[in-house]
Design a protein around this motif. Structure first.
Motif, PDB file in Angstrom:
ATOM      1  N   THR A   1    -116.918   1.368  49.411  1.00  0.00           N
ATOM      2  CA  THR A   1    -116.598   2.392  50.413  1.00  0.00           C
ATOM      3  C   THR A   1    -115.364   3.182  49.990  1.00  0.00           C
TER       4      THR A   1
ATOM      5  N   LYS B   1    -116.463   5.493  47.369  1.00  0.00           N
ATOM      6  CA  LYS B   1    -117.227   6.597  47.965  1.00  0.00           C
ATOM      7  C   LYS B   1    -116.303   7.623  48.599  1.00  0.00           C
ATOM      8  N   GLU B   2    -115.254   7.159  49.262  1.00  0.00           N
ATOM      9  CA  GLU B   2    -114.304   8.076  49.904  1.00  0.00           C
ATOM     10  C   GLU B   2    -113.580   8.939  48.880  1.00  0.00           C
TER      11      GLU B   2
ATOM     12  N   ASP C   1    -115.146   9.976  46.253  1.00  0.00           N
ATOM     13  CA  ASP C   1    -116.294  10.649  45.633  1.00  0.00           C
ATOM     14  C   ASP C   1    -116.595  10.130  44.228  1.00  0.00           C
TER      15      ASP C   1
ATOM     16  N   VAL D   1    -118.378   7.356  43.764  1.00  0.00           N
ATOM     17  CA  VAL D   1    -119.650   6.656  43.866  1.00  0.00           C
ATOM     18  C   VAL D   1    -120.517   7.364  44.894  1.00  0.00           C
ATOM     19  N   HIS D   2    -121.791   7.487  44.561  1.00  0.00           N
ATOM     20  CA  HIS D   2    -122.779   7.977  45.514  1.00  0.00           C
ATOM     21  C   HIS D   2    -123.733   6.828  45.811  1.00  0.00           C
ATOM     22  N   ASP D   3    -124.203   6.778  47.031  1.00  0.00           N
ATOM     23  CA  ASP D   3    -125.140   5.718  47.386  1.00  0.00           C
ATOM     24  C   ASP D   3    -126.402   6.318  47.988  1.00  0.00           C
TER      25      ASP D   3
ATOM     26  N   THR E   1    -129.358  -0.812  49.330  1.00  0.00           N
ATOM     27  CA  THR E   1    -128.481   0.317  49.007  1.00  0.00           C
ATOM     28  C   THR E   1    -128.230   0.303  47.511  1.00  0.00           C
TER      29      THR E   1
ATOM     30  N   PHE F   1    -126.260   2.241  44.187  1.00  0.00           N
ATOM     31  CA  PHE F   1    -125.042   2.991  43.896  1.00  0.00           C
ATOM     32  C   PHE F   1    -125.105   3.604  42.502  1.00  0.00           C
TER      33      PHE F   1
END
Length: 113
Positions: free
Chosen positions: A55, A58-59, A61, A63-65, A72, A74
């Motif tokens: 997470t 991801k915040e 940017d 990693v995209h999931d 899920t 990644f």
């Protein structure tokens, strides 16, 4: 209705060794998506802890999931790492200068008297 998208600093995101290892694992996948269970298997921590690290990535940017059924997956987004590369490149001139001075010093010491 506006969506609150939280953004995180890339430097902050890579500060943790677990997150750096996750980036490495995703990079080794060579643009393939990696399921959460495969990533979790690489650590001595539970799925929830690994998910929290993902997470943070991801915040930033990094990693995209994508949900595929109940799973899920990644994928690394290496583009934000450019900021770190640019920052380090600026300071590399200091290392280059030090190496040139060391080389000159060694050459002077090896000259016959």
């Amino acid at each position: 209705m506006s969506e609150n998208i939280q953004s995180r600093d890339v430097f902050d995101a890579i500060a943790d060794p677990t997150r750096r290892r996750l980036i490495e694992l995703l990079a080794e996948a060579e643009a393939e998506e990696v399921p959460l269970y495969e990533l979790t298997a690489q650590f001595e921590m539970g799925r929830t802890a690994v998910s929290k690290h993902l997470t943070v990535l991801k915040e930033a940017d990094l990693v995209h999931d994508r949900k595929v059924g109940r799973e899920t997956r990644f994928k690394l987004n290496a583009a934000p790492l450019r900021e770190i590369q640019d920052w380090v490149a600026f300071y590399s001139k200091f290392w280059s200068n030090d190496m040139m001075r060391l080389s000159q010093l060694l050459e002077e010491e090896n000259e016959p008297n």
